[in-house]
Design a protein around this motif. Structure first.
Motif, PDB file in Angstrom:
ATOM      1  N   LEU A 291       4.069  -1.674  -0.188  1.00  0.00           N
ATOM      2  CA  LEU A 291       5.388  -2.174   0.196  1.00  0.00           C
ATOM      3  C   LEU A 291       5.805  -3.172  -0.878  1.00  0.00           C
ATOM      4  O   LEU A 291       5.024  -4.052  -1.238  1.00  0.00           O
ATOM      5  N   THR A 292       7.020  -3.008  -1.413  1.00  0.00           N
ATOM      6  CA  THR A 292       7.525  -3.964  -2.397  1.00  0.00           C
ATOM      7  C   THR A 292       8.952  -4.368  -1.993  1.00  0.00           C
ATOM      8  O   THR A 292       9.582  -3.685  -1.171  1.00  0.00           O
TER       9      THR A 292
ATOM     10  N   ASP B 139      11.690  -1.784  -1.716  1.00  0.00           N
ATOM     11  CA  ASP B 139      11.785  -0.870  -0.571  1.00  0.00           C
ATOM     12  C   ASP B 139      12.773  -1.355   0.486  1.00  0.00           C
ATOM     13  O   ASP B 139      12.926  -0.694   1.518  1.00  0.00           O
ATOM     14  N   LEU B 140      13.395  -2.499   0.252  1.00  0.00           N
ATOM     15  CA  LEU B 140      14.152  -3.141   1.337  1.00  0.00           C
ATOM     16  C   LEU B 140      15.660  -3.112   1.106  1.00  0.00           C
ATOM     17  O   LEU B 140      16.135  -3.289  -0.010  1.00  0.00           O
TER      18      LEU B 140
ATOM     19  N   PRO C 244      14.854  12.021   0.560  1.00  0.00           N
ATOM     20  CA  PRO C 244      14.701  10.582   0.815  1.00  0.00           C
ATOM     21  C   PRO C 244      15.092  10.242   2.263  1.00  0.00           C
ATOM     22  O   PRO C 244      16.195  10.555   2.701  1.00  0.00           O
TER      23      PRO C 244
ATOM     24  N   SER D 292      20.847  11.115   1.219  1.00  0.00           N
ATOM     25  CA  SER D 292      19.650  10.632   1.904  1.00  0.00           C
ATOM     26  C   SER D 292      19.997  10.542   3.381  1.00  0.00           C
ATOM     27  O   SER D 292      21.174  10.545   3.752  1.00  0.00           O
TER      28      SER D 292
ATOM     29  N   THR E 231      -0.787   2.982   0.664  1.00  0.00           N
ATOM     30  CA  THR E 231       0.657   2.745   0.782  1.00  0.00           C
ATOM     31  C   THR E 231       0.967   1.358   0.259  1.00  0.00           C
ATOM     32  O   THR E 231       0.230   0.422   0.563  1.00  0.00           O
TER      33      THR E 231
ATOM     34  N   PHE F 258      15.274   7.135   5.121  1.00  0.00           N
ATOM     35  CA  PHE F 258      15.293   5.693   5.349  1.00  0.00           C
ATOM     36  C   PHE F 258      15.243   5.445   6.852  1.00  0.00           C
ATOM     37  O   PHE F 258      15.549   6.339   7.642  1.00  0.00           O
TER      38      PHE F 258
ATOM     39  N   LYS G  71       6.807   2.680   5.503  1.00  0.00           N
ATOM     40  CA  LYS G  71       6.407   3.345   4.254  1.00  0.00           C
ATOM     41  C   LYS G  71       5.344   4.405   4.544  1.00  0.00           C
ATOM     42  O   LYS G  71       5.404   5.521   4.035  1.00  0.00           O
TER      43      LYS G  71
ATOM     44  N   CYS H 180       8.959   6.739   4.788  1.00  0.00           N
ATOM     45  CA  CYS H 180      10.263   6.208   4.379  1.00  0.00           C
ATOM     46  C   CYS H 180      10.290   5.841   2.894  1.00  0.00           C
ATOM     47  O   CYS H 180       9.329   5.301   2.359  1.00  0.00           O
ATOM     48  N   SER H 181      11.450   6.089   2.281  1.00  0.00           N
ATOM     49  CA  SER H 181      11.701   5.580   0.930  1.00  0.00           C
ATOM     50  C   SER H 181      12.071   4.114   0.979  1.00  0.00           C
ATOM     51  O   SER H 181      11.868   3.384   0.004  1.00  0.00           O
ATOM     52  N   GLY H 182      12.657   3.684   2.068  1.00  0.00           N
ATOM     53  CA  GLY H 182      13.060   2.297   2.192  1.00  0.00           C
ATOM     54  C   GLY H 182      13.436   1.981   3.631  1.00  0.00           C
ATOM     55  O   GLY H 182      13.540   2.886   4.468  1.00  0.00           O
TER      56      GLY H 182
END
Ligand code: PBG
Length: 356
Positions: free
Chosen positions: A53-54, A57-58, A299, A276, A51, A301, A335, A339-341
């Motif tokens: 995280l970037t 994603d926020l 999607p 979403s 997985t 969230f 994530k 979650c997509s974000g």
């Protein structure tokens, strides 16, 4: 399964299972298989990481207040402030620089503009609309703008909708107001309408109205599974509704005990046109995220809400954990759950950490 997966060292039942093909997805056995082997060095851990995280994603929630050059720290949300519109524009630039794709805006409406029916939500020149226009003027489409749809920042009683004499939040009358609020936000430049009110039928009504008004590309992110939670306290301080709210929101927000009902909420919102869906709060409800993701493959969230943020800050302040590590671990967990974000007040801090 090739026969090489079997071994004379295996117990006979295991070899029988491996030969028959009737086995669950089976890993090998110790010592030929050592799960610690790939963990032994940093390069290998990086290679095996499932997985990521970037900053993309926020989603960064921000609170808007009147004035100019104003920053008001929020005591129950240490490190988070309300900003006047010019400050919101600065935060938006910061988000773009950090690679955060979207802001979520919430207004702290001045007291004399709050009313029983929350009509300020429909004012095309309200604080929210001014913030939307200012960010749009400054940054064009370099950042997404998500807006919360619910009446609580505008009502004198702090409930998310219109109430009757007994204080009960009326569903259909509220939906009509939320449609007006959504159209107002879309006209001011919102990209994503995010209804957080939990009225029945509002997604379909808002979608119809957006289509009729030509806002065909304005998305809806439904707060589909929103629970009546004890984790929202600092947010209510931030928008200024905590002192006004009497009672609770249990006649519209969900019972924390329920899962099947969350799946029904999501199914209905998707059928009504949600692009979403959101689960809220976040960390205590990751089981819901996972079930929604597996059931609907859309999607999903999650909102790491104000009380969750405050708990991490409190833990860090008393030395119970390392703040940066807690922030990144909890966000990664969203994530991993599917979650997509994530909406998080730690967005800018986390993005800085992720960007090194
Ligand atoms: C209001 C709304 C709430 C939150 C987002 N939109 C509070 C509530 O339902 O009382 C909570 C967010 C947070 O706690 O960070 N409709």
């Amino acid at each position: 399964m090739p026969s090489s997966a079997t071994s004379l060292d295996n117990p006979p039942e295991l070899n029988a299972a491996l030969f028959s093909g009737n086995h669950p997805r089976m890993t090998g056995t110790y010592p030929h298989t050592r799960l610690r082997r790939p963990r032994a060095s940093a390069w290998s851990r990086a290679l095996h990481r499932e997985t990521i995280l970037t900053p993309a994603d926020l989603i960064w929630p921000l609170f808007v207040t009147e004035g100019s050059g104003v920053e008001q720290p929020i005591a129950s949300l240490p490190g988070v402030s309300r900003w006047s519109v010019d400050g919101i524009v600065e935060r938006a630039r910061e988000a773009v620089d950090l690679g955060i794709p979207c802001l979520a805006l919430f207004p702290n409406t001045q007291a004399d503009r709050r009313s029983e029916d929350g009509r300020e939500a429909l004012n095309p020149d309200n604080l929210m609309c001014r913030a939307l226009k200012a960010v749009r003027d400054a940054l064009g489409d370099r950042i997404g703008l998500l807006t919360d749809v619910a009446l609580d920042p505008y009502t004198s009683h702090g409930q998310d909708g219109l109430i009757d004499e007994a204080g009960y939040v009326l569903n259909d009358e509220t939906v009509a107001a939320l449609v007006g609020q959504s159209l107002n936000q879309a006209a001011a430049g919102a990209d994503v309408i995010a209804p957080s009110d939990m009225m029945d039928g509002r997604i379909g009504a808002i979608r119809d109205a957006l289509e009729d008004a030509g806002h065909t590309n304005v998305q809806i992110m439904s707060y589909a599974a929103k629970y009546a939670s004890a984790f929202y306290g600092p947010f209510r301080d931030a928008v200024g509704s905590s002192g006004l709210l009497k009672g609770d929101k249990k006649t519209y927000q969900m019972d924390p005990a329920n899962t099947e009902e969350a799946l029904r909420e999501v199914a209905m919102d998707l059928a009504e046109g949600a692009d979403s869906v959101m689960v809220k709060p976040g960390l205590p409800y990751l089981d819901i995220v996972r079930r929604v993701k597996e059931r609907f493959e859309v999607p999903v969230f999650a909102y790491q809400v104000s009380g969750e943020y405050a708990m991490i800050e409190a833990a860090a302040a008393c030395g119970a954990g390392d703040r940066d590590a807690l922030v990144l671990e909890t966000l990664l967990a969203f994530k991993r759950a599917g979650c997509s974000g994530v909406l998080t007040y730690h967005a800018a801090h986390a993005a800085r950490l992720l960007n090194g």
